[in-house]
Scaffold this motif. Sequence first.
Motif, PDB file in Angstrom:
ATOM      1  N   GLU A 182       0.853  -1.206   0.000  1.00  0.00           N
ATOM      2  CA  GLU A 182       0.000   0.000   0.000  1.00  0.00           C
ATOM      3  C   GLU A 182       0.885   1.252   0.000  1.00  0.00           C
ATOM      4  O   GLU A 182       0.586   2.239  -0.671  1.00  0.00           O
ATOM      5  CB  GLU A 182      -0.925   0.011   1.219  1.00  0.00           C
ATOM      6  N   GLU A 227      -3.865   5.610  -0.190  1.00  0.00           N
ATOM      7  CA  GLU A 227      -3.075   4.386  -0.037  1.00  0.00           C
ATOM      8  C   GLU A 227      -2.355   4.369   1.306  1.00  0.00           C
ATOM      9  O   GLU A 227      -2.236   3.314   1.938  1.00  0.00           O
ATOM     10  CB  GLU A 227      -2.083   4.233  -1.198  1.00  0.00           C
ATOM     11  N   HIS A 251      -4.706   3.229   3.821  1.00  0.00           N
ATOM     12  CA  HIS A 251      -4.893   1.768   3.768  1.00  0.00           C
ATOM     13  C   HIS A 251      -3.796   1.077   4.583  1.00  0.00           C
ATOM     14  O   HIS A 251      -4.062   0.139   5.331  1.00  0.00           O
ATOM     15  CB  HIS A 251      -4.861   1.254   2.320  1.00  0.00           C
ATOM     16  N   GLN A 292     -11.475  -2.274  -3.293  1.00  0.00           N
ATOM     17  CA  GLN A 292     -10.812  -2.617  -4.562  1.00  0.00           C
ATOM     18  C   GLN A 292     -11.799  -2.650  -5.733  1.00  0.00           C
ATOM     19  O   GLN A 292     -11.432  -2.296  -6.857  1.00  0.00           O
ATOM     20  CB  GLN A 292     -10.051  -3.940  -4.446  1.00  0.00           C
TER      21      GLN A 292
HETATM   22 FE   LIG Z   1      -4.996   0.523  -1.313  1.00  0.00          FE
END
Ligand SMILES: [Fe+2]
Length: 168
Positions: free
Chosen positions: A17, A50, A53, A127
Amino acid sequence: MISQNITRLINEQITKEQYAAQLYLSMSAWFCAKDLDGIANYFRIQSKEELMHADKMFDYLKDVGEQIILGEIAKPPYEFTNAVEIFEKALEHEKIVTKSIFNIVKNANDEGDFATVSFLQWFINEQVEEEANASQLVSKIKMVCDNPSALYLFDQELATRVFNPQTA
Ligand SMILES: [Fe+2]
Ligand SMILES: [Fe+2]
């Protein structure tokens, strides 16, 4: 509560990530240099998401009392042929991340680790959205890339995106 195998896979996913964040930030830089600040904004926000995440996974390992081991983040590419290539690479990358997350879910499922399966449900849904968005943007950039006024509008459209840590 969770196995060493799952801990390792999640630790590796944290690095993946973080690499995705690096990649999108590098893509953002490319658009900055072309004065396409709206598209640059889009990728900058992608990059921040990201990192969120990675943080979510970090917190999960903390919650289950497992050791967090950070990996090395590879240098992202910084030279790209054109805007279409970047959007295509972004889509390609999301597909790789999806596969990687599915692999952790499969392992967790096989081990009867339903806490991890449940935790990763959010990522599975994320996703689906990520791939849908990335794929739509590939179509759009292909529509506008050869037409400066259309590209200008597309850039303006992506300039409106704001970072929302709640949904990231
Ligand atoms: Fe991600
Ligand atoms: Fe993503």
